[in-house]
Write an enzyme that holds these catalytic residues in place. Structure first.
Site, PDB file in Angstrom:
ATOM      1  N   GLY A   1     -22.159 -25.507  35.279  1.00 34.65           N
ATOM      2  CA  GLY A   1     -23.260 -24.518  35.254  1.00 34.65           C
ATOM      3  C   GLY A   1     -23.089 -23.360  34.344  1.00 34.65           C
ATOM      4  O   GLY A   1     -24.032 -22.759  34.129  1.00 34.65           O
TER       5      GLY A   1
ATOM      6  N   GLU B   1     -19.046 -32.466  34.112  1.00 39.11           N
ATOM      7  CA  GLU B   1     -19.298 -33.015  35.686  1.00 39.11           C
ATOM      8  C   GLU B   1     -19.189 -34.470  35.916  1.00 39.11           C
ATOM      9  O   GLU B   1     -18.564 -34.953  37.020  1.00 39.11           O
ATOM     10  CB  GLU B   1     -20.884 -32.835  35.752  1.00 39.11           C
ATOM     11  CG  GLU B   1     -21.265 -31.468  36.159  1.00 39.11           C
ATOM     12  CD  GLU B   1     -21.693 -30.808  35.055  1.00 39.11           C
ATOM     13  OE1 GLU B   1     -21.224 -31.001  33.577  1.00 39.11           O
ATOM     14  OE2 GLU B   1     -22.395 -29.518  35.016  1.00 39.11           O
TER      15      GLU B   1
HETATM   16  N1  CO8 Z   1     -15.037 -23.623  40.634  1.00 35.00           N
HETATM   17  C1  CO8 Z   1     -14.092 -23.115  41.756  1.00 35.00           C
HETATM   18  N2  CO8 Z   1     -12.878 -22.790  41.248  1.00 35.00           N
HETATM   19  C2  CO8 Z   1     -12.768 -22.645  39.851  1.00 35.00           C
HETATM   20  C3  CO8 Z   1     -13.649 -23.355  38.864  1.00 35.00           C
HETATM   21  C4  CO8 Z   1     -14.752 -23.759  39.395  1.00 35.00           C
HETATM   22  N3  CO8 Z   1     -15.763 -24.223  38.475  1.00 35.00           N
HETATM   23  N4  CO8 Z   1     -13.092 -23.178  37.582  1.00 35.00           N
HETATM   24  C5  CO8 Z   1     -11.657 -22.616  37.807  1.00 35.00           C
HETATM   25  N5  CO8 Z   1     -11.698 -22.089  39.186  1.00 35.00           N
HETATM   26  C6  CO8 Z   1     -10.287 -21.605  39.658  1.00 35.00           C
HETATM   27  C7  CO8 Z   1      -9.001 -22.205  39.867  1.00 35.00           C
HETATM   28  O1  CO8 Z   1      -9.528 -23.072  40.870  1.00 35.00           O
HETATM   29  C8  CO8 Z   1      -8.124 -21.338  40.011  1.00 35.00           C
HETATM   30  O2  CO8 Z   1      -7.983 -20.711  41.028  1.00 35.00           O
HETATM   31  P1  CO8 Z   1      -6.707 -20.685  41.851  1.00 35.00           P
HETATM   32  O3  CO8 Z   1      -5.719 -19.732  41.168  1.00 35.00           O
HETATM   33  O4  CO8 Z   1      -7.152 -20.168  43.345  1.00 35.00           O
HETATM   34  O5  CO8 Z   1      -6.250 -22.184  42.008  1.00 35.00           O
HETATM   35  C9  CO8 Z   1      -8.625 -20.118  39.055  1.00 35.00           C
HETATM   36  O6  CO8 Z   1     -10.123 -20.254  38.884  1.00 35.00           O
HETATM   37  C10 CO8 Z   1      -8.032 -20.353  37.561  1.00 35.00           C
HETATM   38  O7  CO8 Z   1      -8.318 -21.470  36.871  1.00 35.00           O
HETATM   39  P2  CO8 Z   1      -7.025 -22.722  36.659  1.00 35.00           P
HETATM   40  O8  CO8 Z   1      -5.796 -22.440  37.071  1.00 35.00           O
HETATM   41  O9  CO8 Z   1      -7.738 -24.127  36.558  1.00 35.00           O
HETATM   42  O10 CO8 Z   1      -7.050 -22.255  34.646  1.00 35.00           O
HETATM   43  P3  CO8 Z   1      -6.592 -23.008  33.715  1.00 35.00           P
HETATM   44  O11 CO8 Z   1      -6.561 -22.074  32.530  1.00 35.00           O
HETATM   45  O12 CO8 Z   1      -5.595 -23.724  34.078  1.00 35.00           O
HETATM   46  O13 CO8 Z   1      -7.790 -24.119  33.308  1.00 35.00           O
HETATM   47  C11 CO8 Z   1     -10.318 -24.531  33.054  1.00 35.00           C
HETATM   48  C12 CO8 Z   1      -9.160 -23.607  32.864  1.00 35.00           C
HETATM   49  C13 CO8 Z   1     -10.044 -25.691  32.040  1.00 35.00           C
HETATM   50  C14 CO8 Z   1     -11.646 -24.009  32.851  1.00 35.00           C
HETATM   51  C15 CO8 Z   1      -9.970 -25.329  34.685  1.00 35.00           C
HETATM   52  O14 CO8 Z   1     -10.184 -24.135  35.430  1.00 35.00           O
HETATM   53  C16 CO8 Z   1     -11.212 -26.117  35.072  1.00 35.00           C
HETATM   54  O15 CO8 Z   1     -11.271 -27.427  34.514  1.00 35.00           O
HETATM   55  N6  CO8 Z   1     -12.297 -25.597  35.742  1.00 35.00           N
HETATM   56  C17 CO8 Z   1     -13.281 -26.525  36.187  1.00 35.00           C
HETATM   57  C18 CO8 Z   1     -14.614 -26.770  34.933  1.00 35.00           C
HETATM   58  C19 CO8 Z   1     -15.456 -27.663  35.403  1.00 35.00           C
HETATM   59  O16 CO8 Z   1     -15.224 -29.092  35.818  1.00 35.00           O
HETATM   60  N7  CO8 Z   1     -16.675 -27.488  35.690  1.00 35.00           N
HETATM   61  C20 CO8 Z   1     -17.889 -27.855  36.041  1.00 35.00           C
HETATM   62  C21 CO8 Z   1     -17.869 -27.641  37.520  1.00 35.00           C
HETATM   63  S1  CO8 Z   1     -19.402 -28.685  38.257  1.00 35.00           S
HETATM   64  C22 CO8 Z   1     -20.774 -27.780  37.724  1.00 35.00           C
HETATM   65  O17 CO8 Z   1     -20.860 -26.911  37.114  1.00 35.00           O
HETATM   66  C23 CO8 Z   1     -21.911 -28.492  38.211  1.00 35.00           C
HETATM   67  C24 CO8 Z   1     -23.422 -27.627  37.895  1.00 35.00           C
HETATM   68  C25 CO8 Z   1     -24.377 -28.109  38.757  1.00 35.00           C
HETATM   69  C26 CO8 Z   1     -24.318 -27.854  40.251  1.00 35.00           C
HETATM   70  C27 CO8 Z   1     -25.644 -28.752  40.831  1.00 35.00           C
HETATM   71  C28 CO8 Z   1     -25.453 -27.958  42.573  1.00 35.00           C
HETATM   72  C29 CO8 Z   1     -25.403 -29.084  43.355  1.00 35.00           C
END
Ligand code: CO8
Length: 268
Positions: A119, A142
């Protein structure tokens, strides 16, 4: 000039100076992920911004808080709890908010300062163009979650980088560096560091602000509306927008200033 008193958001930070708005998505503890509440706040802000005249709103910069993320996507914790109807409602809401963003009559630049995933990448794609810092990373991961993009990504990424590259990025979920995004035409400029990003974007806006605001609005409208039209149909639309500008004082001012060898003063 509009002040910030009418805006009270939990997840957005706003700054306004001489009609240039900067909106910072602010949930750094979750890498600025877009939970539903953020989308609602964005919708409210965009509605208010769209009602402002050019004196109060000339341009918008969207960025994310911190040095790590622009926006790391929709909030995966919220997504994990949705049923089909709720997923449809959320996708439609996000799409409609991003569409409203793309329709704003003022220029909108995404200043991407870190991860722009899912997103977040879709949010950047809904802006007029993207300027990124070198540490920025882009992707639509995704499919790694069993999903596809749902905030317009399948539609806008192929328009931005071509269908074949969009398929590759969406099928693999691969995350690319700012430099590669630049080579793909997804990003217009890459600056060395996050600290240089906003100053660079503001300078770009300052150049745009020297132009006639109604002309920018009409140029934007014409680019957006004619993108997928036949050339003849597109040109017809363009000619209508072009000629409508002759109703504005700015055309007289711009052309007269050229003839008099002085800088134009546009009023909008
Ligand atoms: N949602 C919720 N929390 C998140 C997200 C996210 N997208 N990304 C990161 N966070 C949180 C982590 O859970 C973590 O929280 P906590 O400390 O409480 O565990 C905190 O942020 C820090 O993140 P990381 O520890 O994971 O940090 P890293 O440096 O290890 O990794 C990354 C960074 C690579 C960015 C990793 O966080 C990651 O892969 N994040 C998810 C990326 C992703 O997959 N994004 C796509 C999401 S799906 C989407 O966007 C669909 C859009 C359309 C929706 C349609 C509606 C129905």
């Amino acid at each position: 000039m509009k002040d910030l008193s009418g805006f009270n958001y939990k997840n957005l930070k706003l700054h306004q100076e001489n009609g240039l708005w900067t909106l910072m998505i602010s949930r750094p503890q979750a890498l600025n992920a877009l939970k539903a509440e953020v989308i609602d706040e964005l919708a409210d802000f965009l509605r208010q911004l769209s009602e402002m005249d050019f004196e109060n709103a000339r341009g918008l910069i969207i960025t994310g808080e911190g040095e790590k993320a622009f926006v790391a996507g929709a909030d995966i914790k919220e997504l994990s709890l949705l049923n089909e109807d709720q997923a449809l409602a959320l996708a439609q809401k996000g799409q409609s908010v991003f569409h409203e963003l793309s329709l704003l009559k003022i220029p909108v630049i995404a200043a991407v300062n870190g991860f722009a995933l899912g997103g977040g990448c879709e949010l950047a794609l809904a802006c007029d163009f993207i300027i990124a810092s070198k540490n920025a990373k882009f992707g639509l991961p995704e499919t790694t979650l069993g999903l596809i993009p749902g905030f317009g990504g399948t539609v806008r990424l192929s328009r931005a980088v071509g269908m074949r590259k969009a398929r590759e990025l969406i099928f693999t979920g691969e995350i690319i560096e700012a430099q590669e995004a630049f080579h793909l035409g997804l990003v217009n400029h890459v600056v060395e560091s996050v600290s240089e990003l906003l100053p660079f974007v503001k300078k770009k806006m300052e150049i745009i602000f020297q132009r006639a605001p109604v002309a920018i609005a009409k140029g934007k409208l014409s680019i957006n509306r004619t993108w997928d039209m036949e050339v003849e149909e597109g040109q017809k639309f363009e000619a209508e927008q072009f000629s409508s500008l002759f109703l504005t004082e700015d055309v007289r001012e711009g052309t007269q200033a050229f003839i008099e060898k002085r800088k134009p003063v546009f009023k909008g």
